[in-house]
Design an enzyme around this catalytic site. Structure first.
Site, PDB file in Angstrom:
ATOM      1  CD  GLU A 130      -2.490   2.553  -3.382  1.00 39.55           C
ATOM      2  OE1 GLU A 130      -3.510   3.233  -3.529  1.00 39.55           O
ATOM      3  OE2 GLU A 130      -1.912   2.437  -2.289  1.00 39.55           O
ATOM      4  CG  ASP A 174      -1.816   1.175   1.329  1.00 41.66           C
ATOM      5  OD1 ASP A 174      -2.618   1.366   0.405  1.00 41.66           O
ATOM      6  OD2 ASP A 174      -1.715   1.924   2.312  1.00 41.66           O
TER       7      ASP A 174
END
Length: 647
Positions: free
Chosen positions: A366, A313
Site C-alpha cells: 500500500e 500496510d
C-alpha cells in the site's frame, strides 16, 4: 511462594540463535523466543536488554511477581527460564524492572502465539501439538495463481463485521469458514484478503494497531481455528492474503512501547519514533534485533499459517522520514535526504528473502506516492514487492465517477490518465475499506443522480474496473452496492439483497469475475502494455472511452463505456478485427437492474477506417453503461457485409 525444581530446557541458550538474533539475521524467532511448552513444563524467553530483573507471572504462580525469575543469556539481552507447573492455555505476562529501579507495567509477550481476546491483555501458553494442513494440492499450484499473468480478483474482508451471529457476537473461525468460503466461491473471487488478523486491543483500529503480531485475533477462536479456515479456503481453491503492519505499533502499556523501560522497539527521538497522525510508535529499523523480529513475523504467517501473501500496510509512511511532518519535525538521513534508508533496506531484504525462500507467495505494497520500482526486483534497485496498490487510479476514477455527468467532460483526464503509468508497476486496482469510512460514505452513495442513475453509475464503474489493466480488489459490501458507510461494529446490511437493484449489482460482480477469470484477454497481460490498446481515449464531449484488451495470443475484447445517462445510437468505434463482434457483457442489462436498452448481440465490423484501424463497428451505447465485445479470431475474420442481431 512456589518452588520449582531445575529441569533441562529445550534449546537452552542456543549459541546460534543468540548470534543470529544479535546480527539481525534470525528469521524464525518464534521457534526460540516466547513460551514453549515441553514435557516438564514451559520455557520462557524474552528480549529485554536494559532490564535489571525479569520474571514471568501467570496462572501457574498466582501472578506473584518474584516467583519465577528469568536468567540473562550472556550479553544477548535475552532472558530465559522454565516453569514446571506452567501448562498450555494458561495466561502469563512479564514483569520487568528497568535500570532506574522502576517496574514497567506487566507486559504481554511480544512473541506470544496465543493471547486473550480484548479487552483482556494477557498472553497464553500455546499448544505444543502442530496443526496438520490438508492443502497440499493448493500449495503445489499457488504460485501460478498469484502470478501477474493470472486472474487475481480479491475480496477484502473485515472478519469481525462481514457476518455476525444473531445475538451480535463474533463468528468463530469455523462459522466464518462455513459462510464466507461458499459465498466467495459463488461470487467468483480468487482470493480473500483479511484486514490484519494479528491480535489487537481496540476494535476501532480494525487490526491496524496490533499488539500480538505472532497470534491471530482471539475474537474468533484459537490459532488452529484460523489455520483451519485458511486450510479450508485452499481446499476450495481460494487464496488467502493478509494485511501486515510493520510500520508502527500502538501505545498500549502492555505492548511494545518502552518494553524494558527504554525505547527498545521504537526510537527514543519522537521525530523518528512517533506517528503524530495515528498516536503510534515507529519501529527502529536500524536495530538488528527489531529487524529480526519483523522479518520473523512475516515468515511466521507464511510458514505457520500458509497465507499466500502479505499486503504491507502504510508503506509510504515507512519510506519517508518526513511523512506527514512539517519542517523541523523530522531528522534527515545521513545524506541529508528524506528517505528512510533503514526501512528501505528492511523492505528490500524482506522481499528478496521471500523471493528465494517462498517464491510462491507475494507481497503487496500500500504505497501512495510515486516511489519508483516498488514492484521491481530488490536486486535491481526496486523494493521487490509483487504488486503495488494503484492509489492514483482509485482517486482519479472515483473523483470522475462522483462528478455529475453534466460536468464529466471537464474531468475526462481522470478517467484516461491511469493508462499512462498503468504498466510502470504490477498494479492492484483497490476499492478498499479506506474508501467507505471516515465520512466518505459508500461507493454507491458517492455516485451522482437519482437512484437509477446511482446504480447505473456504479455498475458501469465496476465493469470499467474489471476491464482495466491491473488486478482487482473490492471491499466487502461493495459487491451488492451497500448504501451506507461501513460500520465495524455491525455486520453488513445483507437485507439489501432483497432489493432487485442491489441483487443486480451482486449478479454483475459474479459475471465480471467469471469473465475476468475465463477470458485471458482480460487478465493475462494485466501488467504488460501489449495487453491494452486505446480506440477512443479523448471523446470528452460525450464521456465515452473505448479500448481493446488482448492476451498476446490472438484473443481480444473490445470495451466501450458511456458515462452519461444519454443513449448514443450509431456510435462508431474502430476495431482491429474484421468479422462478428459478440456482446459478452452489458452493465445496463435488465438482469443487473439496468434499463435493458435494446442492443445487438452480434455486430459485424465494416471496412470503414476509424480510430486508426482499417475497420470499425457501429454501436448503440446504453445510458451509463459499459459493454464488452469478444472480437473474432484472426483466423476466422472475413469481410462480408455487416449483419446485426438485435438482443
Amino acid at each position: 511462594m512456589p518452588i520449582h525444581r531445575k529441569v533441562s530446557v529445550p534449546n537452552a541458550g542456543a549459541e546460534t540463535d543468540r548470534y543470529l538474533f544479535a546480527e539481525g539475521t534470525h528469521e524464525s524467532l518464534w521457534h526460540w523466543l516466547g513460551a514453549h511448552p515441553f514435557e516438564e513444563g514451559c520455557v520462557f524467553r524474552v528480549w529485554a536488554p536494559n532490564a535489571t530483573t525479569v520474571s514471568v507471572v501467570g496462572d501457574f504462580n498466582d501472578w506473584q511477581r518474584e516467583s519465577d525469575p528469568l536468567t540473562p543469556l550472556g550479553n544477548s539481552g535475552v532472558w530465559e527460564g522454565s516453569v514446571t507447573s506452567a501448562r498450555p492455555g494458561q495466561r502469563y505476562k512479564y514483569h520487568l524492572i528497568g535500570r532506574t529501579g522502576e517496574s514497567s507495567p506487566l507486559k504481554a509477550d511480544p512473541l506470544a502465539q496465543r493471547m486473550q481476546a480484548a479487552p483482556d491483555t494477557a498472553s497464553e501458553i500455546p499448544s505444543p501439538v502442530p496443526y496438520r494442513f490438508s492443502d497440499s494440492d493448493w500449495m503445489a499450484s499457488r504460485a501460478e495463481r498469484i502470478d501477474p499473468s493470472a486472474p487475481v480478483s480479491i475480496y477484502e474482508v473485515h472478519s469481525g463485521s462481514w457476518r455476525r451471529r444473531d445475538d451480535g457476537s463474533y463468528l468463530s473461525y469455523e462459522e466464518l469458514g462455513d459462510r464466507l468460503i461458499p459465498y466467495v466461491k459463488e461470487m467468483g473471487f480468487t482470493h480473500i484478503q483479511f484486514l490484519p488478523m494479528s491480535e489487537y486491543p481496540f476494535d476501532g483500529s480494525w487490526g491496524y494497531q496490533p499488539i500480538g503480531l505472532f497470534t491471530p485475533t482471539s475474537r474468533h477462536g484459537d490459532p488452529d481455528g484460523y489455520r483451519e479456515l485458511i486450510d479450508r479456503c485452499h481446499q476450495a481453491g481460494i487464496g488467502v492474503l493478509q494485511d501486515w503492519v510493520p510500520a508502527h505499533f500502538p501505545s498500549d502499556p502492555h505492548g511494545l512501547v518502552r518494553f524494558d523501560g527504554t525505547a527498545l522497539y521504537e526510537h527514543e527521538d519522537p521525530r523518528k519514533g512517533f506517528h503524530q497522525d495515528w498516536n503510534t510508535y515507529i519501529y527502529n529499523y536500524g536495530r538488528h534485533e527489531v529487524d529480526a523480529f519483523l522479518l520473523s513475523n512475516a515468515r511466521f504467517w507464511i510458514e505457520e499459517f500458509h497465507v499466500d501473501g502479505l499486503r504491507v500496510d502504510a508503506v509510504a509512511s515507512m519510506l519517508y522520514l518526513d511523512y506527514s511532518r512539517a519542517a523541523g519535525q523530522w531528522v534527515p538521513n545521513e545524506h541529508g535526504g528524506n528517505e528512510n534508508l533503514e526501512a528501505i533496506a528492511l523492505l528490500r531484504r524482506l522481499n528478496a528473502r521471500l523471493a528465494i525462500e517462498h517464491p510462491d507467495v507475494t507481497t503487496i505494497a500500500e504505497e501512495s506516492t510515486a516511489w519508483p520500482g516498488v514492484s521491481a526486483p530488490a536486486d535491481a534497485g526496486g523494493l521487490g514487492f509483487g504488486y503495488k496498490w494503484n492509489m492514483g487510479w482509485m482517486h482519479d476514477t472515483l473523483r470522475y465517477m462522483s462528478t455529475d455527468p453534466v460536468h464529466r467532460s471537464h474531468g475526462h483526464h481522470d478517467l484516461s490518465f491511469g493508462i499512462s503509468y498503468a504498466f510502470s508497476e504490477n498494479y492492484v486496482l483497490p476499492l478498499s475499506h479506506d474508501e467507505v469510512v471516515h465520512g466518505k460514505g459508500s461507493l454507491l452513495g458517492r455516485m451522482p443522480g437519482d437512484e437509477w442513475q446511482r446504480f447505473a453509475n456504479l455498475r458501469a464503474y465496476f465493469a470499467f474496473m474489471w476491464s482495466h489493466p491491473g488486478k482487482k480488489l473490492l471491499f466487502m459490501g461493495g459487491e451488492f452496492g451497500q448504501d451506507s458507510e461501513w460500520n465495524h461494529d455491525e455486520e453488513l446490511p445483507w437485507h439489501l439483497l432483497s432489493s432487485g437493484r442491489h441483487a443486480g449489482v451482486r449478479e454483475l460482480i459474479c459475471e465480471l469475475n467469471a469473465l475476468y477469470c475465463t477470458r485471458p484477454a482480460l487478465h493475462r497481460l494485466d501488467c504488460d502494455p501489449a495487453g491494452f490498446t486505446w480506440m477512443a481515449a479523448d471523446d470528452a464531449a460525450q464521456s465515452v472511452v473505448a479500448f481493446v484488451r488482448s492476451d498476446g495470443q490472438g484473443a481480444q475484447i473490445l470495451v466501450v463505456c458511456n458515462f452519461t445517462p444519454v443513449p448514443r445510437d450509431a456510435y462508431r468505434v474502430g476495431s482491429p478485427r474484421l468479422g462478428a463482434h459478440r456482446l459478452l457483457l452489458n452493465s445496463d442489462a435488465e438482469r443487473f437492474g439496468g434499463s435493458g436498452y435494446p442492443l445487438y448481440e452480434v455486430i459485424e465490423s465494416e471496412p470503414v477506417p476509424y480510430h486508426g484501424q482499417a475497420q470499425s463497428i457501429e454501436l448503440t451505447l446504453p445510458p451509463l453503461a459499459t459493454l464488452f465485445f469478444e472480437l473474432p479470431s484472426p483466423h476466422l475474420a472475413t469481410a462480408h457485409e455487416p449483419v446485426r442481431i438485435r438482443k
